[in-house]
Scaffold this motif. Structure first.
Motif, PDB file in Angstrom:
ATOM      1  N   ILE A 148      -0.963   7.828  -4.090  1.00 23.06           N
ATOM      2  CA  ILE A 148      -1.300   7.300  -2.763  1.00 23.06           C
ATOM      3  C   ILE A 148      -2.589   6.486  -2.818  1.00 23.06           C
ATOM      4  O   ILE A 148      -2.672   5.387  -2.254  1.00 23.06           O
ATOM      5  CB  ILE A 148      -1.379   8.453  -1.733  1.00 23.06           C
ATOM      6  CG1 ILE A 148       0.051   8.931  -1.430  1.00 23.06           C
ATOM      7  CG2 ILE A 148      -2.089   8.003  -0.458  1.00 23.06           C
ATOM      8  CD1 ILE A 148       0.165   9.957  -0.335  1.00 23.06           C
ATOM      9  N   VAL A 149      -3.593   7.006  -3.529  1.00 18.95           N
ATOM     10  CA  VAL A 149      -4.838   6.238  -3.648  1.00 18.95           C
ATOM     11  C   VAL A 149      -4.545   4.888  -4.314  1.00 18.95           C
ATOM     12  O   VAL A 149      -5.088   3.855  -3.920  1.00 18.95           O
ATOM     13  CB  VAL A 149      -5.919   7.041  -4.420  1.00 18.95           C
ATOM     14  CG1 VAL A 149      -7.087   6.157  -4.815  1.00 18.95           C
ATOM     15  CG2 VAL A 149      -6.417   8.207  -3.559  1.00 18.95           C
ATOM     16  N   GLY A 150      -3.643   4.905  -5.274  1.00 17.60           N
ATOM     17  CA  GLY A 150      -3.271   3.665  -5.958  1.00 17.60           C
ATOM     18  C   GLY A 150      -2.548   2.670  -5.053  1.00 17.60           C
ATOM     19  O   GLY A 150      -2.555   1.463  -5.314  1.00 17.60           O
ATOM     20  N   MET A 151      -1.913   3.148  -3.998  1.00 15.23           N
ATOM     21  CA  MET A 151      -1.189   2.258  -3.086  1.00 15.23           C
ATOM     22  C   MET A 151      -2.080   1.683  -1.987  1.00 15.23           C
ATOM     23  O   MET A 151      -1.655   0.797  -1.238  1.00 15.23           O
ATOM     24  CB  MET A 151      -0.011   3.019  -2.433  1.00 15.23           C
ATOM     25  CG  MET A 151       1.137   3.313  -3.385  1.00 15.23           C
ATOM     26  SD  MET A 151       2.378   4.396  -2.599  1.00 15.23           S
ATOM     27  CE  MET A 151       3.189   3.189  -1.508  1.00 15.23           C
ATOM     28  N   MET A 152      -3.293   2.204  -1.858  1.00 14.74           N
ATOM     29  CA  MET A 152      -4.177   1.699  -0.807  1.00 14.74           C
ATOM     30  C   MET A 152      -4.645   0.296  -1.148  1.00 14.74           C
ATOM     31  O   MET A 152      -4.828  -0.044  -2.310  1.00 14.74           O
ATOM     32  CB  MET A 152      -5.379   2.631  -0.642  1.00 14.74           C
ATOM     33  CG  MET A 152      -5.005   3.927   0.041  1.00 14.74           C
ATOM     34  SD  MET A 152      -6.299   5.156  -0.092  1.00 14.74           S
ATOM     35  CE  MET A 152      -5.583   6.469   0.929  1.00 14.74           C
ATOM     36  N   GLY A 153      -4.814  -0.515  -0.132  1.00 11.33           N
ATOM     37  CA  GLY A 153      -5.229  -1.892  -0.389  1.00 11.33           C
ATOM     38  C   GLY A 153      -5.808  -2.524   0.857  1.00 11.33           C
ATOM     39  O   GLY A 153      -6.522  -1.870   1.605  1.00 11.33           O
ATOM     40  N   GLU A 154      -5.441  -3.784   1.085  1.00 10.46           N
ATOM     41  CA  GLU A 154      -6.054  -4.519   2.189  1.00 10.46           C
ATOM     42  C   GLU A 154      -5.416  -4.205   3.545  1.00 10.46           C
ATOM     43  O   GLU A 154      -5.970  -4.518   4.577  1.00 10.46           O
ATOM     44  CB  GLU A 154      -5.967  -6.031   1.926  1.00 10.46           C
ATOM     45  CG  GLU A 154      -6.864  -6.508   0.786  1.00 10.46           C
ATOM     46  CD  GLU A 154      -8.337  -6.139   1.004  1.00 10.46           C
ATOM     47  OE1 GLU A 154      -8.790  -6.103   2.172  1.00 10.46           O
ATOM     48  OE2 GLU A 154      -9.030  -5.869   0.003  1.00 10.46           O
ATOM     49  N   ASN A 155      -4.228  -3.618   3.524  1.00  9.33           N
ATOM     50  CA  ASN A 155      -3.508  -3.421   4.785  1.00  9.33           C
ATOM     51  C   ASN A 155      -3.950  -2.132   5.486  1.00  9.33           C
ATOM     52  O   ASN A 155      -3.603  -1.034   5.084  1.00  9.33           O
ATOM     53  CB  ASN A 155      -2.003  -3.391   4.478  1.00  9.33           C
ATOM     54  CG  ASN A 155      -1.181  -3.268   5.744  1.00  9.33           C
ATOM     55  OD1 ASN A 155      -1.652  -2.770   6.774  1.00  9.33           O
ATOM     56  ND2 ASN A 155       0.051  -3.717   5.670  1.00  9.33           N
ATOM     57  N   ARG A 156      -4.697  -2.308   6.560  1.00 11.52           N
ATOM     58  CA  ARG A 156      -5.316  -1.165   7.220  1.00 11.52           C
ATOM     59  C   ARG A 156      -4.292  -0.182   7.782  1.00 11.52           C
ATOM     60  O   ARG A 156      -4.468   1.030   7.689  1.00 11.52           O
ATOM     61  CB  ARG A 156      -6.229  -1.671   8.336  1.00 11.52           C
ATOM     62  CG  ARG A 156      -7.000  -0.557   9.003  1.00 11.52           C
ATOM     63  CD  ARG A 156      -7.978  -1.123  10.013  1.00 11.52           C
ATOM     64  NE  ARG A 156      -8.586  -0.026  10.726  1.00 11.52           N
ATOM     65  CZ  ARG A 156      -9.870   0.087  10.972  1.00 11.52           C
ATOM     66  NH1 ARG A 156     -10.701  -0.841  10.572  1.00 11.52           N
ATOM     67  NH2 ARG A 156     -10.351   1.121  11.632  1.00 11.52           N
ATOM     68  N   SER A 157      -3.211  -0.735   8.347  1.00 11.74           N
ATOM     69  CA  SER A 157      -2.272   0.205   8.968  1.00 11.74           C
ATOM     70  C   SER A 157      -1.494   0.968   7.892  1.00 11.74           C
ATOM     71  O   SER A 157      -1.167   2.152   8.050  1.00 11.74           O
ATOM     72  CB  SER A 157      -1.372  -0.512   9.990  1.00 11.74           C
ATOM     73  OG  SER A 157      -0.073  -0.654   9.502  1.00 11.74           O
ATOM     74  N   ALA A 158      -1.234   0.302   6.771  1.00 18.01           N
ATOM     75  CA  ALA A 158      -0.626   1.026   5.642  1.00 18.01           C
ATOM     76  C   ALA A 158      -1.589   2.101   5.131  1.00 18.01           C
ATOM     77  O   ALA A 158      -1.181   3.234   4.834  1.00 18.01           O
ATOM     78  CB  ALA A 158      -0.265   0.059   4.523  1.00 18.01           C
ATOM     79  N   ASN A 159      -2.876   1.754   5.046  1.00 21.95           N
ATOM     80  CA  ASN A 159      -3.867   2.735   4.574  1.00 21.95           C
ATOM     81  C   ASN A 159      -3.898   3.966   5.483  1.00 21.95           C
ATOM     82  O   ASN A 159      -4.019   5.096   5.008  1.00 21.95           O
ATOM     83  CB  ASN A 159      -5.271   2.120   4.547  1.00 21.95           C
ATOM     84  CG  ASN A 159      -5.421   1.090   3.439  1.00 21.95           C
ATOM     85  OD1 ASN A 159      -4.584   1.033   2.530  1.00 21.95           O
ATOM     86  ND2 ASN A 159      -6.462   0.278   3.518  1.00 21.95           N
TER      87      ASN A 159
END
Lengths: 219, 219
Positions: free
Chosen positions: A168-179
């Motif tokens: 999950i940490v690896g999938m975090m990025g620029e997209n706030r709502s995804a985060n």
């Protein structure tokens, strides 16, 4: 003062009540994770509503325990059985609270499609549920070996949790709502990890009840 | 069978033991959050080690409760006081476990400079500690109004948690190691939110002990 055989009968009733509560709690975890995986709001709300019934059962079992202790002047070993029932019931109630936490997550994420299909979280839930079932069986059977075997299963759950955390940490990025969604999913994984911990707690109470030994099943 | 005045004396001893445990638990939360804010590994390890002492106190208090119930055949109201002590002790132990969770986070993040200085997390910790202190005072004073006042404080904690959640999610981005740290910090905020919940639980037990009413302080 009741007779010894009445007391034995009351202990059996206590055991049955604990098991019934355990079954409801298991069901709550199952429903909560299913509601999340299927974005099923109705099931989520149902899981939350059913928690009142579980709380009610806890209160009744505790009252039953205190009455038994007060009326019967039990021997040390019986006292331990009743004391352990009071501890187990608290762990069951906490597990049910985590089912509610997960169902609330379903509601919080409602309307949002999941970033990815849930695979590891339901796997973790299955393991945690299995541990709960084993813990309760070890209680009913007074089976120390079965309680001890929970430690290995808990290691599996911990490994799965670490893998989910890293994924999950690896999938975090620029997209706030995804985060935000990913963070909520991570919390769900953490709740399940706690559920497994509560199952090991129950196993520890069982070992203590049988042998008087304190053993740490969650290292 | 002991006399009524001996029983009263034993209840006072029970109260003193609970308070002593409460003070240690408060200290554990304080130390854990300080260790995180200052990246103080030694303090973190010390917090983890001291948890054994808290667990020991829980076991002793529970044994004290069961002995009291079994030996004294207490009246319903006394039974309720003892039953509540058994519940409170479980909440205290869970709070201490969260202190350990936080201290473990200090160790996990050791060597990494914090993404930003901790401000809201220590604020949340102060509030949660204050709630714990108030909950224990309401128990000692048998003060229902004081217990009820915990609900408002818990709302403050919940608001702070939501703010921290949004802030942290807003800070997540392309940097994976920062994301990992932010996620751990968010977990810490969640532990503190749970600590506040346990304080409201204690308040609920106090209200039940005094009035026999079940009241939800955490809505």
């Amino acid at each position: 003062m009741e007779t010894r055989s009445n007391f034995h009968h009351s202990l059996e009733e206590l055991k049955a009540a604990l098991l019934k509560m355990g079954t409801l709690v298991e069901e709550a975890i199952y429903q909560a994770v299913k509601s999340l995986a299927k974005s099923d709001l109705k099931l989520a709300r149902q899981t939350i509503e059913q928690d009142d019934q579980i709380d009610e059962m806890m209160i009744n079992i505790e009252a039953m325990c205190m009455r038994l202790i007060a009326l019967q002047q039990p021997m040390a070993s019986d006292l331990r059985i009743i004391g352990m029932a009071m501890k187990i019931v608290t762990d069951l109630e906490r597990i049910a609270d985590h089912a509610v936490d997960i169902a609330k997550t379903t509601i919080r994420l409602s309307g949002e499609p999941l970033v990815k299909p849930l695979i590891d979280i339901p796997k973790m839930a299955d393991l945690a549920k299995e541990m709960l079932r084993e813990a309760l069986t070890s209680y009913v059977e007074r089976n120390e070996a079965r309680a001890e075997a929970l430690a290995a299963k808990d290691d599996e759950v911990d490994k799965l949790y670490t893998a989910i955390f890293e994924e999950i940490v690896g999938m975090m990025g620029e997209n706030r709502s995804a985060n935000r969604q990913l963070t909520h999913l991570l919390m769900v994984a953490q709740y399940l990890e706690r559920v497994a911990d509560h199952a090991t707690n129950i196993g520890e109470w069982v070992i203590f009840m049988i042998s008087g030994k304190r053993q740490d099943l969650n290292i």
